[in-house]
Motif scaffolding. Structure first.
Motif, PDB file in Angstrom:
ATOM      1  N   SER A  44       4.561   1.346 -11.971  1.00  0.00           N
ATOM      2  CA  SER A  44       3.461   0.669 -11.279  1.00  0.00           C
ATOM      3  C   SER A  44       3.291   1.206  -9.861  1.00  0.00           C
ATOM      4  CB  SER A  44       3.754  -0.834 -11.199  1.00  0.00           C
ATOM      5  OG  SER A  44       3.507  -1.437 -12.445  1.00  0.00           O
ATOM      6  N   PRO A  45       2.129   0.906  -9.230  1.00  0.00           N
ATOM      7  CA  PRO A  45       2.001   1.321  -7.825  1.00  0.00           C
ATOM      8  C   PRO A  45       3.133   0.737  -6.982  1.00  0.00           C
ATOM      9  CG  PRO A  45      -0.112   0.570  -8.672  1.00  0.00           C
ATOM     10  CD  PRO A  45       0.909   0.256  -9.736  1.00  0.00           C
ATOM     11  N   MET A  46       3.451   1.452  -5.929  1.00  0.00           N
ATOM     12  CA  MET A  46       4.584   1.125  -5.065  1.00  0.00           C
ATOM     13  C   MET A  46       4.249  -0.132  -4.259  1.00  0.00           C
ATOM     14  SD  MET A  46       5.987   3.753  -2.227  1.00  0.00           S
ATOM     15  CE  MET A  46       7.362   3.307  -1.164  1.00  0.00           C
ATOM     16  N   ASP A  47       4.811  -1.263  -4.668  1.00  0.00           N
ATOM     17  CA  ASP A  47       4.436  -2.542  -4.059  1.00  0.00           C
ATOM     18  C   ASP A  47       5.451  -3.043  -3.034  1.00  0.00           C
ATOM     19  OD1 ASP A  47       6.448  -3.128  -5.784  1.00  0.00           O
ATOM     20  OD2 ASP A  47       5.509  -4.922  -6.628  1.00  0.00           O
ATOM     21  N   ALA A  48       6.314  -2.163  -2.593  1.00  0.00           N
ATOM     22  CA  ALA A  48       7.294  -2.492  -1.544  1.00  0.00           C
ATOM     23  C   ALA A  48       7.817  -1.165  -1.024  1.00  0.00           C
ATOM     24  CB  ALA A  48       8.433  -3.325  -2.127  1.00  0.00           C
ATOM     25  N   THR A  88       5.616   4.564   2.255  1.00  0.00           N
ATOM     26  CA  THR A  88       4.709   5.144   1.266  1.00  0.00           C
ATOM     27  C   THR A  88       5.347   6.366   0.631  1.00  0.00           C
ATOM     28  OG1 THR A  88       3.628   6.504   2.947  1.00  0.00           O
ATOM     29  CG2 THR A  88       2.621   4.372   2.487  1.00  0.00           C
ATOM     30  N   LEU A  89       5.058   6.570  -0.626  1.00  0.00           N
ATOM     31  CA  LEU A  89       5.461   7.757  -1.372  1.00  0.00           C
ATOM     32  C   LEU A  89       4.201   8.274  -2.073  1.00  0.00           C
ATOM     33  CD1 LEU A  89       8.810   6.565  -3.008  1.00  0.00           C
ATOM     34  CD2 LEU A  89       8.528   7.895  -0.922  1.00  0.00           C
ATOM     35  N   SER A 112      11.452  -1.896  -6.227  1.00  0.00           N
ATOM     36  CA  SER A 112      10.997  -3.255  -6.531  1.00  0.00           C
ATOM     37  C   SER A 112      11.110  -3.345  -8.041  1.00  0.00           C
ATOM     38  CB  SER A 112       9.556  -3.478  -6.065  1.00  0.00           C
ATOM     39  OG  SER A 112       8.640  -3.277  -7.127  1.00  0.00           O
ATOM     40  N   LYS A 114       8.935  -3.364 -10.061  1.00  0.00           N
ATOM     41  CA  LYS A 114       7.792  -2.747 -10.725  1.00  0.00           C
ATOM     42  C   LYS A 114       7.738  -1.217 -10.691  1.00  0.00           C
ATOM     43  CE  LYS A 114       3.837  -4.675 -10.952  1.00  0.00           C
ATOM     44  NZ  LYS A 114       2.488  -5.116 -10.596  1.00  0.00           N
TER      45      LYS A 114
ATOM     46  N   TRP B  78      11.737  -5.322   1.942  1.00  0.00           N
ATOM     47  CA  TRP B  78      10.803  -6.014   2.839  1.00  0.00           C
ATOM     48  C   TRP B  78      11.490  -6.619   4.053  1.00  0.00           C
ATOM     49  CZ3 TRP B  78       6.182  -4.611   2.662  1.00  0.00           C
ATOM     50  CH2 TRP B  78       5.478  -4.424   1.467  1.00  0.00           C
ATOM     51  N   PHE B 218      -3.535  -1.553  -2.621  1.00  0.00           N
ATOM     52  CA  PHE B 218      -2.643  -0.929  -1.644  1.00  0.00           C
ATOM     53  C   PHE B 218      -3.490  -0.068  -0.720  1.00  0.00           C
ATOM     54  CE2 PHE B 218      -0.352  -1.709  -5.526  1.00  0.00           C
ATOM     55  CZ  PHE B 218       0.783  -2.360  -5.079  1.00  0.00           C
TER      56      PHE B 218
END
Lengths: 479, 479
Positions: A44-48, A88-89, A112, A114, B78, B218
């Motif tokens: 999933s997109p990087m949410d942390a 960010t990556l 995370s 995800k 976080w 994002f």
């Protein structure tokens, strides 16, 4: 922590790592330099952010020890850990700091639930001011000696940066005790004149306010002399200067630093009492070895004699006739004092201190100082071998160097080679890529600092077999 | 950890800190931005790197919790910790990352026994795209309401960055549920049109492959839509678009995003069964509140009605007569279905789900959807107050917002003001500089993520008193 699988480095980018997952990179040998690696997120997109811990290790045991538990004497800041958040990556992580390592732990503290992180293109740019290709490997006919030489060369190379560093992992600075031995090892191998000259000028040019030579200089900023002084290290400034001249015949440096050397001799002579013996005062510290449990009075006497002898040769070179006469008279008194008051003719050994302690270091340094005739030196070492061998409770390759050289200089070739193979060979058998700062074969986990993980495992003063082999075994180098 | 002394910030540079010593800086209010500080070493030369831990905290309890012990549901990454080694000092440490905080812990993990570190010139450069000076503070005549307004304004300001963020500490991104409320709060205060339009286009322009609107985007990289979908949040895209048009009368945006809104309505209508009721299928998630223990079927029905009503007004604006007729017929059926099948006339309350659960959220959303006449809406809320008040086990200011607005919209002014003062006022009494993501007065230490320290303590959806006060109390704002 267990290394579950050994994979080819090309497989790295096929791994994805999530929370609490780790991978260890093995560079295949010890290197000093800078690390970078590419990272991207998968799933999933990087949410942390990515919270990443990296640990750079010279030997595997550092990987197993938890830096959080470190409670040694030296600063925890020397442990080569980094903790970082990457918001960010994809990103190329280029670490600014320099590391000394063979192993790199990539320890994912958290992504995370995800997404995971994927690493690729790990790059370690190694650095040294010495080029191994310029040095001809020795061929002693003895595989272990040849391997000891290779490991010694790598050790010296990785400690040769802008200056001679004591250890590229910890301290990372110019220490006089290391410099003296590094310089000798360098003359027999890489033969870099500039770096030795540079280091000599740093010490000579940056004395303490009272004129004394410091034990070490911080060189990663504008050079700063440290505020510590060891009796023996100060005298080794004279010795290093003398060795430098003997090798390169560069008189200019002696011209420039003669007065500094003389000051250091004068400072050391203040410790000599009315009986012509070195007597410690409150603020004296004589290093000799990391084992702090033996008496050092006789070592100090011998080291003073050793350095004063070299200083007198510099005085002759500078044509300072008055100095030659003055210091020769003192030298004679120091030698006489040692022979008459410190030598136990019953045992045929030197004692040390008020309690007349007999220890190996005193015999070794008296041999190296050539206080006795060559025949008597040989007998002294015969007695030392008989009564004090096998060597025990010596903590450093630094002191083993002096024992081995004393054996060679007193005509004990086979004992010297045997001890060298037993001692440095045991590190080789233990998987050493470079030689360690501290190693006591009786207690391999010992550390002078109360924690093995803070030890330096690539340490300058341990590289000297490259000098010893070429000088005393293959005889291809003669200073 | 105990704060031993409270000192003026000017005294910072008079402190020297060694191993395991700490100092906490207090910015005096909550800010979002970048931190820098000057550092130098004192005493002996710096003979080891500085190993420094910094922790940025929105509220004091984060200072006390040890991040190493964190075991919550969300990523540990976080937590606003930084660990760094500084090889040489003096240096100005300029941290690249953005932090959300009032308190900054400077935690010296180690210097060395020989030197300490001295800090000076701590600088926090705060950032926001909203200017507090442009907003006239309210004067309600009630000190607590005025203070609630101030804290709400600070909350909104600190969440207004390049986009409306949900929380500047955690997530730091554009969430639809937050956007809808932030936009309303913004209309009543900072009145920034560009940022709302920008956010609407992001959601409309970046649907998932099946056309559905994502819950969040994002934005710190190239904008990436997340792969999560909430039933209610998707519908709030329509609602936010409608609110935007109502406030700015900017028809171009509706022209551009009408089809996206229609897609979202179509997607939501797929959940309606043959009885005209929303029926959840496997992959449906309706947020409503962080308390996950109540049934959401009736809320979903009400939210669909609420959004569909707004969509029909957009269809009229776009002059899509066919759409108007089509969706008006559906709306009527949904309303009839709700009134006939979900309303318990004995209790005078709506139930929800197969077990006919009666909960506060269902009543609130039915009031907001204006399913009943104004008189019946008032009676519904009378019954809710009688049977379901005092409110308990509601976890978020987000849901409290809807309860309070439902009270105002159903002619319960005094209950609305009372609840607002009790709820947001309790956060103010608890020292809030900004309003918190999650707050259950019955269990103040609760977290939806299993750990209080991961909560966001400046959270967009909690800022809405600035809208409520201006719309319903001082009446200086009328959408």
């Amino acid at each position: 922590m267990a290394q579950e699988k050994i994979k080819n480095i090309m497989a790295l980018s096929s791994l994805t790592l999530g929370k609490n997952e780790q991978v260890i990179l093995d560079l295949g040998d010890h290197y000093v330099g800078h690390f970078s690696i590419d990272m991207k997120s998968v799933d999933s997109p990087m949410d942390a952010p990515l919270f990443l811990h990296l640990k750079f290790c010279e030997i595997p045991i550092e990987l197993v020890e938890n830096s959080d538990d470190y409670d040694g004497l030296l600063s925890k800041s020397w442990l080569q850990d980094e903790y970082m958040h990457l918001d960010t990556l994809p990103q190329t992580l280029e670490l600014e700091r320099r590391y000394s390592c063979r192993y790199i732990l990539l320890d994912v503290i958290d992504t995370s639930p995800k997404w995971k992180v994927q690493f690729s293109n790990p790059t370690f740019v190694a650095q040294s001011s010495a080029d191994l290709k310029k040095v001809k490997p020795v061929k002693t006919g003895d595989k272990m000696l040849d391997r000891i030489d290779q490991v010694g060369l790598k050790t010296l190379q990785d400690c040769m940066q802008r200056v001679f560093e004591d250890g590229p992992k910890r301290d990372r600075r110019l220490w006089l005790g290391d410099l003296r031995l590094q310089a000798l090892a360098n003359y027999a191998t890489f033969d870099d004149q500039n770096i030795v000259r540079h280091c000599l000028y740093l010490f000579g040019g940056l004395p303490a306010e009272d004129g004394r030579i410091t034990t070490n200089i911080f060189t990663s900023t504008e050079p700063i002399p440290d505020d510590t002084f060891f009796y023996d290290y100060g005298l080794f400034f004279v010795s290093t200067l003398s060795d430098y001249y003997e090798h390169f015949k560069d008189k200019q440096v002696v011209d420039d630093l003669y007065e500094s050397a003389k000051n250091e001799i004068e400072s050391a002579l203040q410790a000599v009492n009315e009986n012509d013996l070195v007597e410690f005062k409150q603020d004296f510290f004589v290093f000799v070895d990391w084992n702090m449990d033996f008496d050092r009075h006789t070592c100090a006497q011998a080291i003073l004699i050793y350095a004063l002898r070299q200083f007198i040769s510099l005085a002759k070179l500078e044509d300072k006739q008055e100095d030659v006469l003055h210091y020769q008279a003192i030298l004679n008194k120091l030698i006489t004092g040692a022979k008459e008051q410190l030598f136990d003719s019953n045992q045929g050994l030197f004692w040390s201190g008020e309690d007349h302690e007999v220890n190996i270091a005193s015999q070794v340094w008296m041999v190296l100082a050539h206080v006795l005739s060559d025949d008597d030196n040989k007998k002294l070492m015969d007695n030392a071998i008989e009564k004090l061998f096998p060597v025990h409770d010596i903590a450093t390759p630094y002191m083993y160097h002096h024992i081995v050289v004393a054996l060679f200089e007193s005509d004990h070739y086979h004992d010297a080679v045997k001890l060298m193979k037993e001692y440095w060979g045991k590190m080789v058998d233990g998987g050493a890529d470079t030689f360690w700062e501290s190693f006591n074969p009786d207690d391999p986990a010992a550390s002078p600092y109360g924690s093995l993980s803070i030890n330096s495992f690539c340490h300058a003063w341990s590289c000297t077999p490259v000098f010893i082999i070429r000088k005393y075994i293959t005889k291809e180098y003669d200073k």
